[in-house]
Each structure stands twice: as C-alpha cells, then as structure tokens.
Design a protein around this motif. Structure first.
Motif, PDB file in Angstrom:
ATOM      1  N   THR A  34     -18.181  -1.483   4.982  1.00  0.00           N
ATOM      2  CA  THR A  34     -17.197  -1.187   3.941  1.00  0.00           C
ATOM      3  C   THR A  34     -15.790  -1.278   4.499  1.00  0.00           C
ATOM      4  OG1 THR A  34     -17.703   1.119   4.365  1.00  0.00           O
ATOM      5  CG2 THR A  34     -18.525   0.197   2.326  1.00  0.00           C
ATOM      6  N   HIS A  37     -14.245  -4.582   4.441  1.00  0.00           N
ATOM      7  CA  HIS A  37     -13.816  -5.062   3.137  1.00  0.00           C
ATOM      8  C   HIS A  37     -12.346  -4.771   2.860  1.00  0.00           C
ATOM      9  CE1 HIS A  37     -17.301  -6.625   0.871  1.00  0.00           C
ATOM     10  NE2 HIS A  37     -17.930  -6.100   1.895  1.00  0.00           N
ATOM     11  N   ILE A  38     -11.748  -3.892   3.677  1.00  0.00           N
ATOM     12  CA  ILE A  38     -10.314  -3.616   3.490  1.00  0.00           C
ATOM     13  C   ILE A  38      -9.524  -4.908   3.685  1.00  0.00           C
ATOM     14  CG2 ILE A  38      -8.353  -2.363   4.459  1.00  0.00           C
ATOM     15  CD1 ILE A  38     -10.264  -0.126   5.135  1.00  0.00           C
ATOM     16  N   LYS A  40     -10.597  -7.974   3.216  1.00  0.00           N
ATOM     17  CA  LYS A  40     -11.021  -9.127   2.403  1.00  0.00           C
ATOM     18  C   LYS A  40      -9.989  -9.415   1.326  1.00  0.00           C
ATOM     19  CE  LYS A  40     -15.595 -10.111   3.347  1.00  0.00           C
ATOM     20  NZ  LYS A  40     -16.691  -9.169   3.253  1.00  0.00           N
ATOM     21  N   LYS A  41      -9.975 -10.661   0.911  1.00  0.00           N
ATOM     22  CA  LYS A  41      -9.057 -11.058  -0.156  1.00  0.00           C
ATOM     23  C   LYS A  41      -9.593 -10.547  -1.485  1.00  0.00           C
ATOM     24  CE  LYS A  41      -6.787 -15.130  -1.901  1.00  0.00           C
ATOM     25  NZ  LYS A  41      -7.521 -15.271  -3.164  1.00  0.00           N
ATOM     26  N   ARG A  42      -8.672 -10.027  -2.319  1.00  0.00           N
ATOM     27  CA  ARG A  42      -9.108  -9.532  -3.626  1.00  0.00           C
ATOM     28  C   ARG A  42      -9.114 -10.677  -4.632  1.00  0.00           C
ATOM     29  NH1 ARG A  42      -9.483  -5.908  -1.039  1.00  0.00           N
ATOM     30  NH2 ARG A  42      -8.099  -4.353  -0.207  1.00  0.00           N
ATOM     31  N   THR A  44      -9.156 -10.487  -7.796  1.00  0.00           N
ATOM     32  CA  THR A  44      -8.518 -10.144  -9.069  1.00  0.00           C
ATOM     33  C   THR A  44      -7.139 -10.789  -9.184  1.00  0.00           C
ATOM     34  OG1 THR A  44      -9.509  -8.006  -8.663  1.00  0.00           O
ATOM     35  CG2 THR A  44      -8.119  -8.213 -10.603  1.00  0.00           C
ATOM     36  N   ILE A  45      -6.834 -11.255 -10.384  1.00  0.00           N
ATOM     37  CA  ILE A  45      -5.491 -11.745 -10.667  1.00  0.00           C
ATOM     38  C   ILE A  45      -4.804 -10.683 -11.512  1.00  0.00           C
ATOM     39  CG2 ILE A  45      -4.166 -13.471 -11.936  1.00  0.00           C
ATOM     40  CD1 ILE A  45      -6.317 -15.474 -11.116  1.00  0.00           C
ATOM     41  N   ASN A  46      -3.596 -10.274 -11.125  1.00  0.00           N
ATOM     42  CA  ASN A  46      -2.849  -9.267 -11.892  1.00  0.00           C
ATOM     43  C   ASN A  46      -2.424  -9.896 -13.200  1.00  0.00           C
ATOM     44  OD1 ASN A  46      -2.950  -7.005 -10.349  1.00  0.00           O
ATOM     45  ND2 ASN A  46      -1.193  -7.594  -9.109  1.00  0.00           N
ATOM     46  N   PRO A  48      -1.176  -9.694 -16.618  1.00  0.00           N
ATOM     47  CA  PRO A  48       0.035 -10.032 -17.390  1.00  0.00           C
ATOM     48  C   PRO A  48       1.155 -10.582 -16.519  1.00  0.00           C
ATOM     49  CG  PRO A  48      -0.687  -7.786 -17.825  1.00  0.00           C
ATOM     50  CD  PRO A  48      -1.444  -8.262 -16.655  1.00  0.00           C
ATOM     51  N   GLU A  49       1.189 -10.156 -15.259  1.00  0.00           N
ATOM     52  CA  GLU A  49       2.243 -10.669 -14.382  1.00  0.00           C
ATOM     53  C   GLU A  49       1.921 -12.083 -13.902  1.00  0.00           C
ATOM     54  OE1 GLU A  49       1.014  -7.296 -13.018  1.00  0.00           O
ATOM     55  OE2 GLU A  49       2.185  -6.581 -14.694  1.00  0.00           O
TER      56      GLU A  49
END
Lengths: 188, 354
Positions: A34, A37-38, A40-42, A44-46, A48-49
């Motif tokens: 775990t 995993h810090i 690792k690339k996320r 998720t795309i933010n 509305p921005e």
C-alpha cells in the motif's frame, strides 16, 4: 481430465508455516504494497478543471452558424428535420422583410428552430443534410437540467454568438469542428 | 471554616480543559479528512478536493450535513438510553485527555502552568478505567436501539474490548516494572533522562499496539461495525449528530490512544536527539515547552497516519480469529513478556548475578 483452459490454479491446502502464522510479516508486506501506491500515478482527471480531449470526430451539441458578417445561414429548408432519425428538430420558416438583410443571409429564414435534446441521438445527419452549412455539431455536450422543458433548445440556445458584436465568444463557440467546413469527411 | 479557593488554578485548568477538548475535537475532525485522504492516496484516488484547497473544509461540510439530517429515534427504543449512548461514548473518549501530559510547563504571569490537566499518580490506571467505560457507550447504544443487528454489534464490541484489555493490561504491567511509576508525567520524565521505553519493551509495545487497535474498534478489529454482516453495527439506528458523535468518538479515541502510546513508549513530549534540560537553558522554558508540544503533536500524527495506513491495508478479522488472537496468542505472549521483564529487572537489581 484434460483442462479446458490454461487458467487452472491449484489451491494450496498446506498448513501454514511458522513464519506465515506469525501474521505480522504478512501485514508488513501488505503495508509495503500500500505504501508503494503513494508514488503511483493517479488515473483520475480533475474533471471540471481538466477535461479529457475528445476525438476529432466527436459529435456534441448542435450549433446554428452565422457567416462572417453575423447573418444567420439557416434558410429553414427543413432538410435537417427530414434527415433527423429521432425527429428531434422542428422549425417554422419566415420571409425576410426589407431591412433585415443584416440579420439573415437569404430571403427565407427560420423564425423558430427547436431541437429536443432528449430525443437527439447526436448522429450528425442534420449536419450532413444541411446544404448551407448552417448547422453543425460542436465539441460540447448537452449540460444537465432540472426540467424536461429545459432540454428543448430554441434558437437563442443554438445560435452561435455574433462574430461582429462578440468575436471572442464566437471564436470559442466555433470550435475546431467548424474550421474546415468542407473537410469533415462527411461529403465523401 | 474559611475555605480558600485558589481561583487562578481553577481558571488555569479551565482554560487548559477547553483547549484540550477543543483541540481533540478539531483533530478528530481533521482525522476524518486525513482518513479519506490517506485512503484515497493508498488506493490511487484523489480524495476530497472540492471544499477548499485540497478539501480542507470537507470536515466542516460533513459536520454541517450531519447537523441538518433528520434525527430519528426509533419508536421501540428506550429513548433515554438511546440518547445516553453516544453521549457516553463521546464523554469517555474526551476524558482520557485529562491525564495525558501535553508538554512540560509554561511560565506565564509569574506562575508555572503545567500542561497536564491532572497529574494524578495513577494516571495510566485512570486511562484504563475510562477506556473500559468507553464500551458502555457502544453497549448502551446498541441495546437501546432495540434492533438485533445493533445488539450484535454491541455484543461484539463488548467481548472484543474485554478480551483485549487483558493483554493490554499485562503488557502494561511489564512496562510498569521497568518504569516503576503509574503517573504518565513521571513516565515521560523517565524517558527524557534515559532511552525511550520502546527500546526497553519492544514486545510489550507490539502487544499494546495491537490491543490499542482493538480498543479503538479500528480495522482489522472493527467487527462492531462490520457493514457486510451487521448492516451498520451498533449505530445502525442512529442518524444525524448522534451518529456523528459515535464516529467522532472513534476518532477522538484514536487520537488520545495515540497520545497515550506516545507518552508510554515514545517519550511523550521528549524532543529526540536533544537534551531538553540543556535546551531550556538556551531557549528559555516557554519556547522549549512549545517545541515539545509540537514534537508530541508530530509523533501523534505519525501514529494516526499509521492507524489509517493499517486500516486501508488489511481486511477485517473473522470473529473466531479475533478471539483466538486475543486469548491464545496475545495473552500468553504478554504473560511471557511480563515474566521475562520481571526476571531481567530482578537480575539488574542483583547486578546481573544469579
């Protein structure tokens, strides 16, 4: 028996060794996993921005186009309404009066032009059918609404901003899809 | 006849109590935010990031939401106990903060102000007493809900906390043999002069840590609120701020048990690698106390993050595994640790002669 696939995994029923029964080393291993995993690339795309780029053939909301002088191109011929498989388009034609030449490009124009966005399937047939390049599908998609009637887009929603009065908004609304009216690939 | 009351000490303690309670509440609030952030980071997500920069106003939004929710008291519940449950959970959670030494002392207005609400000589026993009271909040809440699943959750919580208090106490006895005091302040003082207790009692710390997880009802021991088995556990019937109190109490428990663990094993407010007495001469008492507070806070935050890290790594125990671990492994281990420590302490007193 012959295996049907090569995905067979034999479950090990061996009693646990002392090291495994200690439990803590296993926890430590899990915690290292775990921890890794810090970094690792996320994925998720933010949203509305930042937005995910659409493909060049993406078909979004319809736009009623104007020419360079800000005159509406639509002549209310009704070909788009005929082509529409979802029967989402309705319009009412009107004749251009004297003195309205700066508003409408040709002698006939659409006094009322409505697209029901709940019916529209964004197939782009209206764009293909239009002989005047008056309607095309942009890169934005229909925003949410609280009422069904909010999804019936009238002329004021569909019409592109006037390039003379508000050139920046016009540019923004035009998008990349309208730049090459002959280069959509629709004609071939 | 003429009972003189030292009003300044009452005022001083009152201020300290308000600060500690408010501090624990705020830290518990932000622990919820931290929990979500840590979970998100460990799972390659982003976590709360809408309310304020990096979502730091998220706890406020959550709290507001809980306040505005409908307060439901089930018809068949015993209403007094139903309300008493979360209150008790919150009360006992906050009460532990009374004996934790948050720093050395401040010299303000010509008087020394100890940064500990009550330096009682049985400090750690008080903590134990209050912690075991904490289960009543859960028990009463679960029972008063008049719901089988709530009762199951409460039962599990009660049996779990009773089972894990034993090894915790036994691990502590070994520690007490080493330190020779029950007062938390004296324990911290002892660790400032010598090495931290973690080096003297590694096994004891391990047992204590595992039991602390169980006492706080944290994963892997959160059987009391196993949603896939018990709907919501003991707080199934709770809504609005009463539920909020239960959730809050869990985080306050976590914060304060971290504080207790830091005080017991990691030198409390001791600044590592520095001689605090020498530092006081250099910087003055007040500054050193403030730094000590900061150091203690950092240690506690490390523990909180550790709690969360474990929570998002390992799955929940099965009930029989929980009991096996508690009774068949931890208690024998703790007794072994106790005997070993006792033998070593005796040997040391005898100058290592048999």
């Amino acid at each position: 028996m012959q295996a049907l696939t090569n995905r067979l995994k034999v479950v090990s029923r061996k009693p646990m060794t002392f090291w495994e029964r200690m439990y803590l080393p296993a926890i430590l291993k899990g915690m290292i996993i775990t921890f890794s995993h810090i970094f690792k690339k996320r994925p998720t795309i933010n949203y509305p921005e930042k937005t995910r780029p659409f493909s060049p053939v993406f078909r979004g909301l319809q736009i009623l186009n104007r020419d360079e002088e800000g005159r509406e191109k639509c002549t209310a011929c009704g070909l788009c309404a005929v082509a529409c498989p979802a029967e989402a388009i309705t319009m009412e034609a009107a004749e251009r009066k004297v003195g309205e030449e700066h508003l409408y490009k040709e002698e006939k124009y659409a006094a009322k032009y409505e697209i029901n966005m709940l019916r529209c399937i964004f197939c782009g047939f209206c764009e293909e059918a239009c002989p005047k390049d008056a309607i095309y599908l942009s890169e934005t998609f229909a925003p949410s609404n609280f009422q069904r009637k909010g999804f019936i887009y009238g002329k004021e929603d569909l019409l592109i901003p006037d390039p003379k009065k508000d050139p920046e908004a016009y540019k923004k609304a035009l998008g990349s899809r309208a730049k090459h009216p002959e280069g959509h690939g629709n004609e071939h | 006849m003429f009972l003189t009351i030292d009003w300044t000490i009452i005022l001083e303690k009152f201020v300290l109590i308000v600060v500690v309670v408010m501090g624990s509440l705020i830290i518990a609030m932000y622990a919820t935010w931290g929990e979500r952030k840590v979970a998100a980071i460990l799972q390659d997500r982003r976590g709360p990031n809408r309310a304020g920069p990096a979502g730091i106003f998220q706890p406020l939004a959550d709290g507001l939401k809980l306040f505005f929710k409908e307060e439901i008291i089930p018809n068949f519940s015993s209403k007094f106990l139903f309300i008493l449950g979360p209150c008790l959970a919150m009360l006992t959670a906050i009460m532990i903060g009374a004996v934790v030494p948050w720093g050395n002392k401040l010299h303000l207005f010509n008087r020394d102000m100890s940064l500990q609400i009550a330096d009682i000589n049985i400090g750690i026993l008080f903590v134990f007493g209050v912690v075991s009271m904490g289960v009543y909040g859960i028990m009463i809440g679960g029972w008063a809900s008049n719901n089988k699943f709530s009762l199951f959750g409460a039962l599990r919580a009660a049996s779990q906390i009773i089972s894990y208090e034993l090894p915790m106490g036994l691990a502590l006895i070994a520690l007490l043999m080493v330190t020779g005091t029950l007062s938390l302040k004296a324990m911290v003082g002892g660790q400032m002069d010598h090495i931290w207790n973690i080096f003297k009692q590694p096994l004891g710390f391990l047992i204590f840590l595992v039991c602390a997880f169980a006492e706080c009802n944290r994963t892997p021991f959160d059987l009391a609120e196993a949603e896939n088995e018990l709907v919501g556990g003991y707080h199934t019937e709770y809504s609005s701020m009463k539920l909020g109190f239960y959730l809050f109490a869990e985080y306050i428990n976590m914060f304060l048990s971290s504080a207790v663990m830091v005080s017991l094993f990691f030198g409390g407010y001791d600044i590592p690698f520095f001689n605090d007495a020498a530092l006081i001469d250099k910087l003055g008492l007040n500054w050193v106390t403030i730094i000590q507070g900061g150091v203690l806070f950092i240690k506690i935050v490390c523990f909180l993050i550790f709690f969360m890290w474990v929570r998002w790594t390992i799955p929940r125990f099965r009930y029989d595994q929980l009991m096996n671990l508690g009774w068949k492994i931890l208690i024998p281990l703790a007794i072994f640790n106790m005997l070993l420590t006792g033998a070593l302490v005796l040997l040391k007193q005898n100058h290592w002669h048999f």
